[in-house]
Design an enzyme around this catalytic site. Structure first.
Site, PDB file in Angstrom:
ATOM      1  N   ASN A   1     -58.331 -30.329 -44.981  1.00  0.00           N
ATOM      2  CA  ASN A   1     -58.626 -30.619 -43.577  1.00  0.00           C
ATOM      3  C   ASN A   1     -58.865 -32.117 -43.451  1.00  0.00           C
ATOM      4  O   ASN A   1     -59.821 -32.640 -44.035  1.00  0.00           O
ATOM      5  CB  ASN A   1     -59.872 -29.860 -43.125  1.00  0.00           C
ATOM      6  CG  ASN A   1     -59.586 -28.381 -42.968  1.00  0.00           C
ATOM      7  OD1 ASN A   1     -58.550 -28.003 -42.413  1.00  0.00           O
ATOM      8  ND2 ASN A   1     -60.453 -27.548 -43.496  1.00  0.00           N
TER       9      ASN A   1
ATOM     10  N   LYS B   1     -60.215 -34.856 -41.378  1.00  0.00           N
ATOM     11  CA  LYS B   1     -61.139 -34.853 -40.235  1.00  0.00           C
ATOM     12  C   LYS B   1     -61.214 -36.208 -39.523  1.00  0.00           C
ATOM     13  O   LYS B   1     -61.428 -36.273 -38.333  1.00  0.00           O
ATOM     14  CB  LYS B   1     -62.528 -34.418 -40.700  1.00  0.00           C
ATOM     15  CG  LYS B   1     -62.527 -32.971 -41.216  1.00  0.00           C
ATOM     16  CD  LYS B   1     -63.789 -32.604 -41.920  1.00  0.00           C
ATOM     17  CE  LYS B   1     -64.722 -31.768 -41.098  1.00  0.00           C
ATOM     18  NZ  LYS B   1     -64.204 -30.505 -40.614  1.00  0.00           N
TER      19      LYS B   1
ATOM     20  N   ASP C   1     -55.469 -34.369 -55.037  1.00  0.00           N
ATOM     21  CA  ASP C   1     -54.863 -33.554 -56.093  1.00  0.00           C
ATOM     22  C   ASP C   1     -55.211 -34.118 -57.475  1.00  0.00           C
ATOM     23  O   ASP C   1     -55.573 -33.377 -58.397  1.00  0.00           O
ATOM     24  CB  ASP C   1     -53.340 -33.530 -55.882  1.00  0.00           C
ATOM     25  CG  ASP C   1     -52.647 -32.448 -56.686  1.00  0.00           C
ATOM     26  OD1 ASP C   1     -53.334 -31.509 -57.139  1.00  0.00           O
ATOM     27  OD2 ASP C   1     -51.414 -32.531 -56.845  1.00  0.00           O
TER      28      ASP C   1
ATOM     29  N   ARG D   1     -57.113 -17.194 -65.686  1.00  0.00           N
ATOM     30  CA  ARG D   1     -56.441 -18.512 -65.741  1.00  0.00           C
ATOM     31  C   ARG D   1     -56.591 -19.292 -64.431  1.00  0.00           C
ATOM     32  O   ARG D   1     -56.049 -20.388 -64.290  1.00  0.00           O
ATOM     33  CB  ARG D   1     -54.959 -18.323 -66.060  1.00  0.00           C
ATOM     34  CG  ARG D   1     -54.694 -17.858 -67.498  1.00  0.00           C
ATOM     35  CD  ARG D   1     -53.227 -18.016 -67.851  1.00  0.00           C
ATOM     36  NE  ARG D   1     -52.337 -17.111 -67.147  1.00  0.00           N
ATOM     37  CZ  ARG D   1     -51.289 -17.494 -66.419  1.00  0.00           C
ATOM     38  NH1 ARG D   1     -50.996 -18.776 -66.287  1.00  0.00           N
ATOM     39  NH2 ARG D   1     -50.533 -16.607 -65.810  1.00  0.00           N
ATOM     40  N   LYS D   2     -57.278 -18.720 -63.455  1.00  0.00           N
ATOM     41  CA  LYS D   2     -57.383 -19.375 -62.137  1.00  0.00           C
ATOM     42  C   LYS D   2     -58.689 -20.166 -62.023  1.00  0.00           C
ATOM     43  O   LYS D   2     -59.766 -19.633 -62.284  1.00  0.00           O
ATOM     44  CB  LYS D   2     -57.328 -18.316 -61.023  1.00  0.00           C
ATOM     45  CG  LYS D   2     -55.993 -17.609 -60.937  1.00  0.00           C
ATOM     46  CD  LYS D   2     -55.923 -16.667 -59.756  1.00  0.00           C
ATOM     47  CE  LYS D   2     -56.738 -15.429 -59.984  1.00  0.00           C
ATOM     48  NZ  LYS D   2     -56.521 -14.411 -58.921  1.00  0.00           N
TER      49      LYS D   2
HETATM   50  C1  LIG Z   1     -57.938 -32.178 -71.645  1.00  0.00           C
HETATM   51  C2  LIG Z   1     -57.267 -32.780 -70.443  1.00  0.00           C
HETATM   52  C3  LIG Z   1     -55.781 -32.723 -70.413  1.00  0.00           C
HETATM   53  C4  LIG Z   1     -55.327 -33.345 -69.157  1.00  0.00           C
HETATM   54  C5  LIG Z   1     -53.892 -33.416 -69.031  1.00  0.00           C
HETATM   55  C6  LIG Z   1     -53.463 -33.744 -67.656  1.00  0.00           C
HETATM   56  C7  LIG Z   1     -53.957 -34.999 -67.220  1.00  0.00           C
HETATM   57  C8  LIG Z   1     -53.441 -35.485 -65.906  1.00  0.00           C
HETATM   58  C9  LIG Z   1     -53.789 -34.571 -64.812  1.00  0.00           C
HETATM   59  C10 LIG Z   1     -54.117 -35.350 -63.598  1.00  0.00           C
HETATM   60  C11 LIG Z   1     -54.171 -34.482 -62.450  1.00  0.00           C
HETATM   61  C12 LIG Z   1     -52.854 -34.423 -61.841  1.00  0.00           C
HETATM   62  C13 LIG Z   1     -52.834 -33.409 -60.782  1.00  0.00           C
HETATM   63  C14 LIG Z   1     -51.478 -33.266 -60.363  1.00  0.00           C
HETATM   64  C15 LIG Z   1     -51.146 -31.790 -60.492  1.00  0.00           C
HETATM   65  C16 LIG Z   1     -49.882 -31.500 -60.032  1.00  0.00           C
HETATM   66  O1  LIG Z   1     -49.221 -32.274 -59.262  1.00  0.00           O
HETATM   67  S1  LIG Z   1     -49.095 -30.052 -60.402  1.00  0.00           S
HETATM   68  C17 LIG Z   1     -47.576 -30.131 -59.482  1.00  0.00           C
HETATM   69  C18 LIG Z   1     -47.586 -29.223 -58.308  1.00  0.00           C
HETATM   70  N1  LIG Z   1     -47.669 -27.849 -58.741  1.00  0.00           N
HETATM   71  C19 LIG Z   1     -46.585 -27.219 -59.209  1.00  0.00           C
HETATM   72  O2  LIG Z   1     -45.486 -27.720 -59.302  1.00  0.00           O
HETATM   73  C20 LIG Z   1     -46.853 -25.795 -59.648  1.00  0.00           C
HETATM   74  C21 LIG Z   1     -45.652 -24.914 -59.344  1.00  0.00           C
HETATM   75  N2  LIG Z   1     -46.040 -23.539 -59.626  1.00  0.00           N
HETATM   76  C22 LIG Z   1     -45.895 -23.030 -60.849  1.00  0.00           C
HETATM   77  O3  LIG Z   1     -45.307 -23.622 -61.749  1.00  0.00           O
HETATM   78  C23 LIG Z   1     -46.490 -21.690 -61.106  1.00  0.00           C
HETATM   79  O4  LIG Z   1     -46.613 -20.972 -59.896  1.00  0.00           O
HETATM   80  C24 LIG Z   1     -47.892 -21.807 -61.776  1.00  0.00           C
HETATM   81  C25 LIG Z   1     -48.885 -22.558 -60.891  1.00  0.00           C
HETATM   82  C26 LIG Z   1     -47.763 -22.510 -63.125  1.00  0.00           C
HETATM   83  C27 LIG Z   1     -48.446 -20.401 -61.984  1.00  0.00           C
HETATM   84  O5  LIG Z   1     -47.464 -19.663 -62.621  1.00  0.00           O
HETATM   85  P1  LIG Z   1     -47.854 -18.598 -63.753  1.00  0.00           P
HETATM   86  O6  LIG Z   1     -48.507 -19.255 -64.905  1.00  0.00           O
HETATM   87  O7  LIG Z   1     -46.627 -17.802 -64.017  1.00  0.00           O
HETATM   88  O8  LIG Z   1     -48.962 -17.744 -63.050  1.00  0.00           O
HETATM   89  P2  LIG Z   1     -48.818 -16.363 -62.293  1.00  0.00           P
HETATM   90  O9  LIG Z   1     -48.799 -15.274 -63.338  1.00  0.00           O
HETATM   91  O10 LIG Z   1     -47.742 -16.389 -61.278  1.00  0.00           O
HETATM   92  O11 LIG Z   1     -50.209 -16.347 -61.528  1.00  0.00           O
HETATM   93  C28 LIG Z   1     -51.452 -16.317 -62.226  1.00  0.00           C
HETATM   94  C29 LIG Z   1     -52.489 -15.891 -61.212  1.00  0.00           C
HETATM   95  O12 LIG Z   1     -52.587 -16.920 -60.216  1.00  0.00           O
HETATM   96  C30 LIG Z   1     -52.299 -16.399 -58.910  1.00  0.00           C
HETATM   97  N3  LIG Z   1     -51.536 -17.407 -58.171  1.00  0.00           N
HETATM   98  C31 LIG Z   1     -50.485 -18.131 -58.602  1.00  0.00           C
HETATM   99  N4  LIG Z   1     -50.083 -18.987 -57.638  1.00  0.00           N
HETATM  100  C32 LIG Z   1     -50.882 -18.770 -56.580  1.00  0.00           C
HETATM  101  C33 LIG Z   1     -50.978 -19.330 -55.283  1.00  0.00           C
HETATM  102  N5  LIG Z   1     -50.156 -20.303 -54.881  1.00  0.00           N
HETATM  103  N6  LIG Z   1     -51.936 -18.875 -54.463  1.00  0.00           N
HETATM  104  C34 LIG Z   1     -52.798 -17.896 -54.857  1.00  0.00           C
HETATM  105  N7  LIG Z   1     -52.769 -17.330 -56.089  1.00  0.00           N
HETATM  106  C35 LIG Z   1     -51.820 -17.766 -56.922  1.00  0.00           C
HETATM  107  C36 LIG Z   1     -51.463 -15.137 -59.178  1.00  0.00           C
HETATM  108  O13 LIG Z   1     -51.578 -14.218 -58.120  1.00  0.00           O
HETATM  109  C37 LIG Z   1     -52.118 -14.613 -60.463  1.00  0.00           C
HETATM  110  O14 LIG Z   1     -53.323 -13.994 -60.114  1.00  0.00           O
HETATM  111  P3  LIG Z   1     -53.902 -12.731 -60.973  1.00  0.00           P
HETATM  112  O15 LIG Z   1     -52.839 -11.667 -60.883  1.00  0.00           O
HETATM  113  O16 LIG Z   1     -54.091 -13.235 -62.379  1.00  0.00           O
HETATM  114  O17 LIG Z   1     -55.176 -12.391 -60.298  1.00  0.00           O
END
Ligand SMILES: CCCCCCCCCCCCCCCC(=O)SCCNC(=O)CCNC(=O)[C@H](O)C(C)(C)COP(=O)(O)OP(=O)(O)OC[C@H]1O[C@@H](n2cnc3c(N)ncnc32)[C@H](O)[C@@H]1OP(=O)(O)O
Length: 224
Positions: free
Chosen positions: A167, A169, A145, A190-191
């Site tokens: 997966n 393996k 991740d 945004r995806k």
């Molecule tokens: C310059 C550098 C700065 C760096 C700075 C950071 C540095 C350091 C980073 C280190 C890397 C750490 C990596 C850890 C990363 C985590 O650990 S993140 C924590 C785990 N994830 C979460 O807690 C996310 C929980 N989920 C959510 O909050 C919300 O569902 C999300 C992901 C923000 C999306 O919500 P939203 O913005 O309201 O989006 P939404 O309108 O529902 O969906 C947008 C599109 O995506 C699709 N979609 C949404 N979810 C899904 C899904 N599960 N499956 C399929 N399609 C989906 C929707 O169908 C929609 O598609 P379209 O209609 O546009 O075709």
């Protein structure tokens, strides 16, 4: 491999050797200062070699540092304390960086902008054990991740993981070095769609494969 595990366990023993029963902050003056002080913590770059790094990890690190010389690759620095958090959360840190050297996640990520891909060199320490002698699946998922997330975050800005499909393996031996190759496959609005492989340092063993969907956060939407 054995030497890096031994170094990590030495750190662990040193920590355990301190006063029994006291809180971690009471046992560690540096930690205590970090927890209770309002003084600004100077970020330390953890994506650099330390004594717990095995020969394999150092070798690969040197190879990639060479590739950085012509500018095609870039080493991404790693900061223990996130700059993104608000003042009241200033003790927060990326949990992959919360371990003493060698005990948890030792890694460095390199980025290739032309190819939109990252290579993460990762050595999982003794605190990440699952089945005895092997890395815990959750630790592998965490590292995937973090590595894939970084590959998404560079072009995408602030992204969150919406889906991660792994997966497993082959089991990954504890304290061994693996290479996580991540690439950005497609962007749709945004995806961001990414994929990755986790292989042994000599690339002969394919340990895991994964795909991930990351969503660039909509500034108009609240997360809660
Ligand atoms: C310059 C550098 C700065 C760096 C700075 C950071 C540095 C350091 C980073 C280190 C890397 C750490 C990596 C850890 C990363 C985590 O650990 S993140 C924590 C785990 N994830 C979460 O807690 C996310 C929980 N989920 C959510 O909050 C919300 O569902 C999300 C992901 C923000 C999306 O919500 P939203 O913005 O309201 O989006 P939404 O309108 O529902 O969906 C947008 C599109 O995506 C699709 N979609 C949404 N979810 C899904 C899904 N599960 N499956 C399929 N399609 C989906 C929707 O169908 C929609 O598609 P379209 O209609 O546009 O075709």
């Amino acid at each position: 491999m054995l030497r890096s595990c031994t170094a990590a366990l030495r750190t662990l023993r040193a920590l355990r050797g301190r006063r029994e029963g006291a809180s971690p902050a009471a046992r560690d003056p540096v930690l205590a200062r970090r927890w209770f002080s309002t003084e600004k913590v100077i970020p330390k770059d953890h994506a650099l070699p330390n004594p717990s790094w095995s020969k394999d990890l150092r070798l690969l690190f040197d190879q990639f540092m060479k590739k950085c010389e012509d500018g095609s690759w870039e080493r991404l620095p790693s900061y223990k304390n996130s700059k993104l958090v608000k003042e009241q959360l200033s003790q927060a840190q990326l949990f992959t960086r919360g371990y003493e050297d060698g005990l948890g996640f030792e890694y460095v990520i390199f980025y290739n902008d032309d190819e939109k891909r990252t290579v993460c060199l990762f050595q999982g320490g003794p605190y990440l054990q699952g089945v005895p002698g092997f890395l815990h699946g959750g630790a592998i998922a965490t590292m995937i991740d973090a590595a894939v997330g970084m590959c998404a975050a560079i072009p995408g800005g602030i992204v969150m993981t919406a889906n991660l499909n792994i997966n497993f393996k082959r089991p990954i031996p504890l304290c061994s070095v693996v290479v996580i190759n991540s690439q950005l496959d497609k962007i749709e609005g945004r995806k961001l769609f990414l994929s990755c492989t986790v292989r042994s340092a000599d690339e002969k063993i394919l340990y895991s494969e994964a795909t991930g969907l990351f969503i660039k956060l909509d500034p108009e939407k609240s997360l809660i």
